[in-house]
Design a protein around this motif. Structure first.
Motif, PDB file in Angstrom:
ATOM      1  N   LEU A 216       0.746  -1.262  -0.003  1.00  0.00           N
ATOM      2  CA  LEU A 216      -0.133   0.155   0.107  1.00  0.00           C
ATOM      3  C   LEU A 216       0.856   1.313   0.020  1.00  0.00           C
ATOM      4  O   LEU A 216       0.649   2.105  -0.603  1.00  0.00           O
ATOM      5  N   GLY A 217       1.838   1.236   0.766  1.00  0.00           N
ATOM      6  CA  GLY A 217       2.786   2.506   0.715  1.00  0.00           C
ATOM      7  C   GLY A 217       3.674   2.561  -0.374  1.00  0.00           C
ATOM      8  O   GLY A 217       3.683   3.975  -0.940  1.00  0.00           O
ATOM      9  N   SER A 218       3.993   1.590  -1.016  1.00  0.00           N
ATOM     10  CA  SER A 218       4.654   1.666  -2.291  1.00  0.00           C
ATOM     11  C   SER A 218       3.736   2.250  -3.480  1.00  0.00           C
ATOM     12  O   SER A 218       4.148   3.105  -4.314  1.00  0.00           O
ATOM     13  N   PHE A 219       2.591   1.495  -3.424  1.00  0.00           N
ATOM     14  CA  PHE A 219       1.425   2.100  -4.360  1.00  0.00           C
ATOM     15  C   PHE A 219       1.216   3.580  -4.449  1.00  0.00           C
ATOM     16  O   PHE A 219       0.863   4.151  -5.270  1.00  0.00           O
ATOM     17  N   ALA A 220       0.786   3.880  -3.054  1.00  0.00           N
ATOM     18  CA  ALA A 220       0.294   5.196  -2.779  1.00  0.00           C
ATOM     19  C   ALA A 220       1.476   6.232  -3.090  1.00  0.00           C
ATOM     20  O   ALA A 220       1.246   7.472  -3.420  1.00  0.00           O
ATOM     21  N   SER A 221       2.781   5.848  -2.797  1.00  0.00           N
ATOM     22  CA  SER A 221       3.968   6.880  -2.908  1.00  0.00           C
ATOM     23  C   SER A 221       3.742   7.554  -4.436  1.00  0.00           C
ATOM     24  O   SER A 221       4.226   8.631  -4.443  1.00  0.00           O
ATOM     25  N   SER A 222       3.558   6.690  -5.497  1.00  0.00           N
ATOM     26  CA  SER A 222       3.556   7.437  -6.682  1.00  0.00           C
ATOM     27  C   SER A 222       2.273   8.266  -7.171  1.00  0.00           C
ATOM     28  O   SER A 222       2.217   8.636  -8.236  1.00  0.00           O
ATOM     29  N   ARG A 223       1.411   8.106  -6.275  1.00  0.00           N
ATOM     30  CA  ARG A 223       0.063   8.926  -6.512  1.00  0.00           C
ATOM     31  C   ARG A 223       0.008   9.983  -5.442  1.00  0.00           C
ATOM     32  O   ARG A 223      -1.352  10.571  -5.509  1.00  0.00           O
ATOM     33  N   LEU A 224       0.836  10.304  -4.763  1.00  0.00           N
ATOM     34  CA  LEU A 224       0.832  11.443  -3.814  1.00  0.00           C
ATOM     35  C   LEU A 224       1.679  12.465  -3.974  1.00  0.00           C
ATOM     36  O   LEU A 224       2.842  12.132  -4.529  1.00  0.00           O
ATOM     37  N   PRO A 225       1.349  13.790  -3.677  1.00  0.00           N
ATOM     38  CA  PRO A 225       2.237  14.859  -3.882  1.00  0.00           C
ATOM     39  C   PRO A 225       3.535  14.696  -2.989  1.00  0.00           C
ATOM     40  O   PRO A 225       3.343  14.257  -1.747  1.00  0.00           O
ATOM     41  N   MET A 226       4.681  14.591  -3.432  1.00  0.00           N
ATOM     42  CA  MET A 226       5.916  14.308  -2.639  1.00  0.00           C
ATOM     43  C   MET A 226       6.971  15.384  -2.854  1.00  0.00           C
ATOM     44  O   MET A 226       6.888  16.329  -3.587  1.00  0.00           O
ATOM     45  N   PRO A 227       8.060  15.658  -1.853  1.00  0.00           N
ATOM     46  CA  PRO A 227       9.213  16.477  -1.956  1.00  0.00           C
ATOM     47  C   PRO A 227       9.769  16.317  -3.495  1.00  0.00           C
ATOM     48  O   PRO A 227       9.773  15.126  -4.103  1.00  0.00           O
ATOM     49  N   LYS A 228      10.225  17.319  -4.287  1.00  0.00           N
ATOM     50  CA  LYS A 228      10.742  17.341  -5.458  1.00  0.00           C
ATOM     51  C   LYS A 228      11.999  16.077  -5.433  1.00  0.00           C
ATOM     52  O   LYS A 228      11.994  15.407  -6.686  1.00  0.00           O
ATOM     53  N   ASN A 229      12.732  16.394  -4.619  1.00  0.00           N
ATOM     54  CA  ASN A 229      14.145  15.320  -4.402  1.00  0.00           C
ATOM     55  C   ASN A 229      13.524  14.242  -3.945  1.00  0.00           C
ATOM     56  O   ASN A 229      13.301  14.150  -2.804  1.00  0.00           O
ATOM     57  N   PRO A 230      13.630  13.148  -4.440  1.00  0.00           N
ATOM     58  CA  PRO A 230      13.380  11.910  -4.123  1.00  0.00           C
ATOM     59  C   PRO A 230      14.439  11.457  -2.800  1.00  0.00           C
ATOM     60  O   PRO A 230      13.723  10.753  -1.881  1.00  0.00           O
ATOM     61  N   PHE A 231      15.730  12.042  -2.504  1.00  0.00           N
ATOM     62  CA  PHE A 231      16.256  11.571  -1.762  1.00  0.00           C
ATOM     63  C   PHE A 231      15.807  12.187  -0.183  1.00  0.00           C
ATOM     64  O   PHE A 231      15.666  11.860   0.883  1.00  0.00           O
ATOM     65  N   ALA A 232      15.153  13.617  -0.454  1.00  0.00           N
ATOM     66  CA  ALA A 232      14.831  14.354   0.665  1.00  0.00           C
ATOM     67  C   ALA A 232      13.261  13.374   1.240  1.00  0.00           C
ATOM     68  O   ALA A 232      13.071  13.414   2.463  1.00  0.00           O
ATOM     69  N   THR A 233      12.695  13.003   0.163  1.00  0.00           N
ATOM     70  CA  THR A 233      11.438  12.310   0.295  1.00  0.00           C
ATOM     71  C   THR A 233      11.837  10.851   1.323  1.00  0.00           C
ATOM     72  O   THR A 233      11.326  10.823   2.323  1.00  0.00           O
ATOM     73  N   SER A 234      12.949  10.268   0.933  1.00  0.00           N
ATOM     74  CA  SER A 234      13.349   9.313   1.824  1.00  0.00           C
ATOM     75  C   SER A 234      13.762   9.768   3.105  1.00  0.00           C
ATOM     76  O   SER A 234      13.460   8.984   4.077  1.00  0.00           O
ATOM     77  N   ALA A 235      14.207  10.892   3.361  1.00  0.00           N
ATOM     78  CA  ALA A 235      14.842  11.323   4.683  1.00  0.00           C
ATOM     79  C   ALA A 235      13.511  11.437   5.602  1.00  0.00           C
ATOM     80  O   ALA A 235      13.264  11.204   6.716  1.00  0.00           O
TER      81      ALA A 235
END
Length: 346
Positions: A216-235
């Motif tokens: 569910l987390g993996s699926f939702a992650s690509s369909r929600l607004p996230m920080p532009k930098n993927p590594f910042a998102t990871s943090a």
């Protein structure tokens, strides 16, 4: 790992963010590899048209997730020998998240962590699903379930992913469905140790619940607004998930009777390995992949990790490789070949 989002600059609140299945064209720069923060931030990549082809960065990141995450099951098993499960998971992810944020700030400046409230909320939600629900439950299960078996049970992740994609109107293709069926057949074989009483059934069920939360987390992650930098998102995801794990550990009373002096040196070593390699490097690689490769291809780590985990568990911890584990493992590994070949032809 976490899940980077599509470029929020184009529409930071849009629900039609570039899906994880939108594969990049060949021009993905190797510098965008999740293993190397020294390169420039990954540029946004448009969906490919026609034949899907993946650059070296995609396969390098996938290789990291395949191998390093396969070894983390062993690391978790060693950590929980003398450390409480949720508190140790909390320390792991908070430390890794803060280290990653520090590296990003040193490399690109504080602006790299800039995010809107909606983006932060999305990152926190995905972090809870992936790390508290997904990884946290696996850590808990490994207090009774062998590391190799836990990794093999994770093979159900691609099945959840395909079901979620189908529910949202996507058609993964016959090869993907056949790969899922093989994976589920192998999963049925792998549950025999729990049914026969060789391991606790609740441990097997806990791992299964973890796979649903992770999917569910993996699926939702690509369909929600996230920080532009993927590594910042990871943090952000690791800090949010780690804090949640720590709170659950405190609620469970794991701090009572905890004697840091009684924690073994190998548990400390394993925790350090999980922070640096399992979280800082491999989790970030997974996050990057979620928006640079098809989700069904990224999810194939669940078929490859068990091979690594079983081998390490047998070699280092002396875990028995019974016939259900050997047969089930062989079946699920066949599933990854079908899914990978399907995505490459798609």
């Amino acid at each position: 790992m976490t899940s980077p989002a599509a470029d929020p600059a184009s529409d930071p609140t849009a629900s039609d963010a570039v899906p994880a299945d939108a594969a990049p064209v060949d021009a993905v720069e190797p510098a965008a590899s999740a293993a190397a923060l020294a390169g420039s931030p990954p540029a946004d990549t448009p969906p490919a048209t026609g034949r899907r082809r993946f650059g070296a960065a995609v396969w390098a990141a996938l290789g990291i997730v395949y191998v390093v995450w396969g070894s983390t099951y062993l690391g978790i098993r060693v950590v929980v020998e003398t450390m409480p499960p949720f508190l140790s998971a909390g320390v792991r992810f908070v430390a890794a998240g803060l280290l990653l944020a520090l590296l990003l700030v040193c490399r690109y400046g504080p602006g790299v962590l800039r995010a809107s409230r909606a983006q932060l909320a999305s990152a926190a939600l995905v972090g809870l699903l992936l790390l508290l629900g997904g990884n946290g439950l696996v850590v808990l299960a490994e207090t009774t379930v062998p590391s190799g078996l836990a990794a093999l049970l994770i093979a159900v992740v691609p099945a959840w992913v395909v079901l979620l994609r189908t529910a949202f109107g996507e058609r993964p293709g016959r090869g993907a469905y056949l790969g899922v069926l093989l994976g589920l057949a192998g999963l049925a074989v792998l549950t025999l140790p729990g049914i026969s009483g060789e391991v606790r059934v609740w441990g097997v069920l806990t791992v299964m619940a973890a796979t649903l939360m992770w999917s569910l987390g993996s699926f939702a992650s690509s369909r929600l607004p996230m920080p532009k930098n993927p590594f910042a998102t990871s943090a952000y995801e690791m800090v949010a998930g780690g804090l949640a794990c720590a709170l659950v550990g405190l609620a469970r009373g794991e701090q009572h009777g905890l004697d840091l002096g009684a924690v073994s040196a190998r548990s400390w070593t394993a925790l350090g390995y999980l922070i640096v390699f399992g979280s800082l490097i491999a989790f970030s690689a997974y996050a990057w992949l979620l928006h640079h490769a098809p989700l069904s291809l990224t999810a194939t780590y669940a078929y490859v990790n068990p091979v690594v985990a079983v081998a390490l568990g047998a070699l280092i911890l002396g875990e028995a490789v019974s016939w259900p584990i050997a047969l089930g493992g062989a079946i699920v590994v066949g599933g990854v070949c079908l899914i990978v070949s399907t995505e490459r032809r798609g």
